[in-house]
Design a protein around this motif. Structure first.
Motif, PDB file in Angstrom:
ATOM      1  N   ARG A   1       0.825  -1.206   0.000  1.00 39.95           N
ATOM      2  CA  ARG A   1       0.000   0.000   0.000  1.00 39.95           C
ATOM      3  C   ARG A   1       0.864   1.264   0.000  1.00 39.95           C
ATOM      4  N   GLU A   2       1.894   1.282   0.840  1.00 33.11           N
ATOM      5  CA  GLU A   2       2.766   2.463   0.915  1.00 33.11           C
ATOM      6  C   GLU A   2       3.518   2.698  -0.393  1.00 33.11           C
ATOM      7  N   LEU A   3       3.990   1.632  -1.025  1.00 31.14           N
ATOM      8  CA  LEU A   3       4.707   1.786  -2.287  1.00 31.14           C
ATOM      9  C   LEU A   3       3.784   2.335  -3.373  1.00 31.14           C
ATOM     10  N   SER A   4       2.526   1.878  -3.398  1.00 28.67           N
ATOM     11  CA  SER A   4       1.593   2.380  -4.410  1.00 28.67           C
ATOM     12  C   SER A   4       1.175   3.812  -4.112  1.00 28.67           C
ATOM     13  N   GLN A   5       1.118   4.193  -2.857  1.00 27.69           N
ATOM     14  CA  GLN A   5       0.786   5.572  -2.516  1.00 27.69           C
ATOM     15  C   GLN A   5       1.968   6.504  -2.767  1.00 27.69           C
ATOM     16  N   TYR A   6       3.172   5.977  -2.633  1.00 26.85           N
ATOM     17  CA  TYR A   6       4.366   6.780  -2.889  1.00 26.85           C
ATOM     18  C   TYR A   6       4.461   7.138  -4.371  1.00 26.85           C
ATOM     19  N   ASP A   7       4.289   6.129  -5.219  1.00 32.77           N
ATOM     20  CA  ASP A   7       4.366   6.335  -6.666  1.00 32.77           C
ATOM     21  C   ASP A   7       3.104   5.746  -7.291  1.00 32.77           C
ATOM     22  N   ARG A   8       2.223   6.596  -7.750  1.00 34.02           N
ATOM     23  CA  ARG A   8       0.932   6.150  -8.302  1.00 34.02           C
ATOM     24  C   ARG A   8       1.087   5.270  -9.537  1.00 34.02           C
ATOM     25  N   ARG A   9       2.283   5.249 -10.126  1.00 29.25           N
ATOM     26  CA  ARG A   9       2.513   4.374 -11.285  1.00 29.25           C
ATOM     27  C   ARG A   9       2.662   2.914 -10.860  1.00 29.25           C
ATOM     28  N   ILE A  10       2.847   2.676  -9.575  1.00 28.85           N
ATOM     29  CA  ILE A  10       2.943   1.313  -9.055  1.00 28.85           C
ATOM     30  C   ILE A  10       1.525   0.830  -8.787  1.00 28.85           C
ATOM     31  N   ALA A  11       1.062  -0.046  -9.649  1.00 20.84           N
ATOM     32  CA  ALA A  11      -0.306  -0.563  -9.542  1.00 20.84           C
ATOM     33  C   ALA A  11      -0.294  -1.867  -8.746  1.00 20.84           C
TER      34      ALA A  11
ATOM     35  N   VAL B   1      17.333  -2.035  -5.871  1.00 20.89           N
ATOM     36  CA  VAL B   1      17.584  -3.356  -5.318  1.00 20.89           C
ATOM     37  C   VAL B   1      17.625  -4.369  -6.470  1.00 20.89           C
ATOM     38  N   SER B   2      18.424  -5.396  -6.316  1.00 23.83           N
ATOM     39  CA  SER B   2      18.417  -6.504  -7.257  1.00 23.83           C
ATOM     40  C   SER B   2      17.197  -7.371  -6.933  1.00 23.83           C
ATOM     41  N   ILE B   3      16.280  -7.442  -7.874  1.00 24.47           N
ATOM     42  CA  ILE B   3      15.053  -8.208  -7.644  1.00 24.47           C
ATOM     43  C   ILE B   3      15.376  -9.674  -7.373  1.00 24.47           C
ATOM     44  N   GLY B   4      16.306 -10.220  -8.140  1.00 24.92           N
ATOM     45  CA  GLY B   4      16.686 -11.620  -7.953  1.00 24.92           C
ATOM     46  C   GLY B   4      17.283 -11.881  -6.582  1.00 24.92           C
ATOM     47  N   LEU B   5      18.158 -10.999  -6.126  1.00 23.47           N
ATOM     48  CA  LEU B   5      18.768 -11.160  -4.799  1.00 23.47           C
ATOM     49  C   LEU B   5      17.707 -11.054  -3.711  1.00 23.47           C
ATOM     50  N   ALA B   6      16.829 -10.066  -3.829  1.00 20.27           N
ATOM     51  CA  ALA B   6      15.774  -9.896  -2.829  1.00 20.27           C
ATOM     52  C   ALA B   6      14.875 -11.137  -2.780  1.00 20.27           C
ATOM     53  N   PHE B   7      14.531 -11.665  -3.941  1.00 19.58           N
ATOM     54  CA  PHE B   7      13.686 -12.863  -4.009  1.00 19.58           C
ATOM     55  C   PHE B   7      14.402 -14.060  -3.387  1.00 19.58           C
ATOM     56  N   LEU B   8      15.679 -14.222  -3.713  1.00 17.40           N
ATOM     57  CA  LEU B   8      16.462 -15.318  -3.134  1.00 17.40           C
ATOM     58  C   LEU B   8      16.512 -15.214  -1.609  1.00 17.40           C
ATOM     59  N   LEU B   9      16.691 -13.999  -1.104  1.00 21.21           N
ATOM     60  CA  LEU B   9      16.724 -13.806   0.341  1.00 21.21           C
ATOM     61  C   LEU B   9      15.374 -14.129   0.979  1.00 21.21           C
TER      62      LEU B   9
ATOM     63  N   LEU C   1       6.540  -7.811  -5.242  1.00 22.02           N
ATOM     64  CA  LEU C   1       6.882  -6.857  -4.179  1.00 22.02           C
ATOM     65  C   LEU C   1       8.322  -6.393  -4.334  1.00 22.02           C
ATOM     66  N   CYS C   2       9.208  -7.311  -4.664  1.00 17.80           N
ATOM     67  CA  CYS C   2      10.609  -6.949  -4.904  1.00 17.80           C
ATOM     68  C   CYS C   2      10.717  -5.993  -6.091  1.00 17.80           C
ATOM     69  N   GLY C   3       9.951  -6.255  -7.142  1.00 13.65           N
ATOM     70  CA  GLY C   3       9.938  -5.379  -8.312  1.00 13.65           C
ATOM     71  C   GLY C   3       9.367  -4.006  -7.999  1.00 13.65           C
ATOM     72  N   ARG C   4       8.325  -3.970  -7.181  1.00 13.73           N
ATOM     73  CA  ARG C   4       7.740  -2.674  -6.796  1.00 13.73           C
ATOM     74  C   ARG C   4       8.718  -1.855  -5.973  1.00 13.73           C
ATOM     75  N   THR C   5       9.481  -2.536  -5.141  1.00 10.17           N
ATOM     76  CA  THR C   5      10.497  -1.842  -4.347  1.00 10.17           C
ATOM     77  C   THR C   5      11.542  -1.226  -5.268  1.00 10.17           C
ATOM     78  N   ALA C   6      11.990  -1.984  -6.249  1.00 18.29           N
ATOM     79  CA  ALA C   6      12.973  -1.452  -7.211  1.00 18.29           C
ATOM     80  C   ALA C   6      12.393  -0.278  -7.983  1.00 18.29           C
ATOM     81  N   GLN C   7      11.132  -0.376  -8.371  1.00 23.50           N
ATOM     82  CA  GLN C   7      10.477   0.712  -9.108  1.00 23.50           C
ATOM     83  C   GLN C   7      10.382   1.967  -8.243  1.00 23.50           C
ATOM     84  N   ALA C   8      10.048   1.812  -6.971  1.00 25.18           N
ATOM     85  CA  ALA C   8       9.959   2.965  -6.070  1.00 25.18           C
ATOM     86  C   ALA C   8      11.345   3.562  -5.828  1.00 25.18           C
TER      87      ALA C   8
END
Length: 128
Positions: free
Chosen positions: A33-43, A86-94, A70-77
């Motif tokens: 919710r916070e990521l989508s409110q931060y950047d309205r382009r994050i749907a 953030v590296s989406i792959g690394l975040a997902f692996l973690l 969620l990892c991708g939205r974080t990178a987009q924000a």
């Protein structure tokens, strides 16, 4: 809109232990919710993310898709904030090995730290 700066250790270990795992779902909802409110382009529909991580686990795949997104939205924000992505792959692996919330909250806090004079809930300008 600026999100909440959270303690990564509390998000990762403390609150999930105290609440028997329920806080993990709350964190997924609030973070999306916070990521989508931060950047309205994050749907994103935060409720669907939580449902994917709960009832979707029956089908096995939906929780992994929700975490990947969620990892991708974080990178987009982060891109919108002008901080290194953030590296989406690394975040997902973690996430797969149990350290995902710790790592991702550290990365999300970098977004909120980009605006030192702003307070939670305040509208802030995007960098990109």
């Amino acid at each position: 809109m600026l999100g909440k700066h959270r303690n990564p250790v509390a998000v990762w270990l403390g609150l999930p232990l105290i609440t028997l795992g329920i806080y993990g779902l709350v964190w997924i909802y609030k973070t999306n919710r916070e990521l989508s409110q931060y950047d309205r382009r994050i749907a994103v529909n935060p409720v669907m993310s939580v449902l994917a991580c709960t009832f979707g686990a029956i089908l096995l795949v939906p929780p992994f898709v929700a975490v990947w997104r969620l990892c991708g939205r974080t990178a987009q924000a982060q891109r919108a904030a002008g901080v290194p992505e953030v590296s989406i792959g690394l975040a997902f692996l973690l996430f797969l090995i149990g350290f995902g919330p710790l790592f991702l909250q550290l990365e999300i806090n970098k977004i909120w730290s980009r605006y030192p004079a702003a307070v939670e809930g305040q509208q802030v300008p995007l960098g990109a």
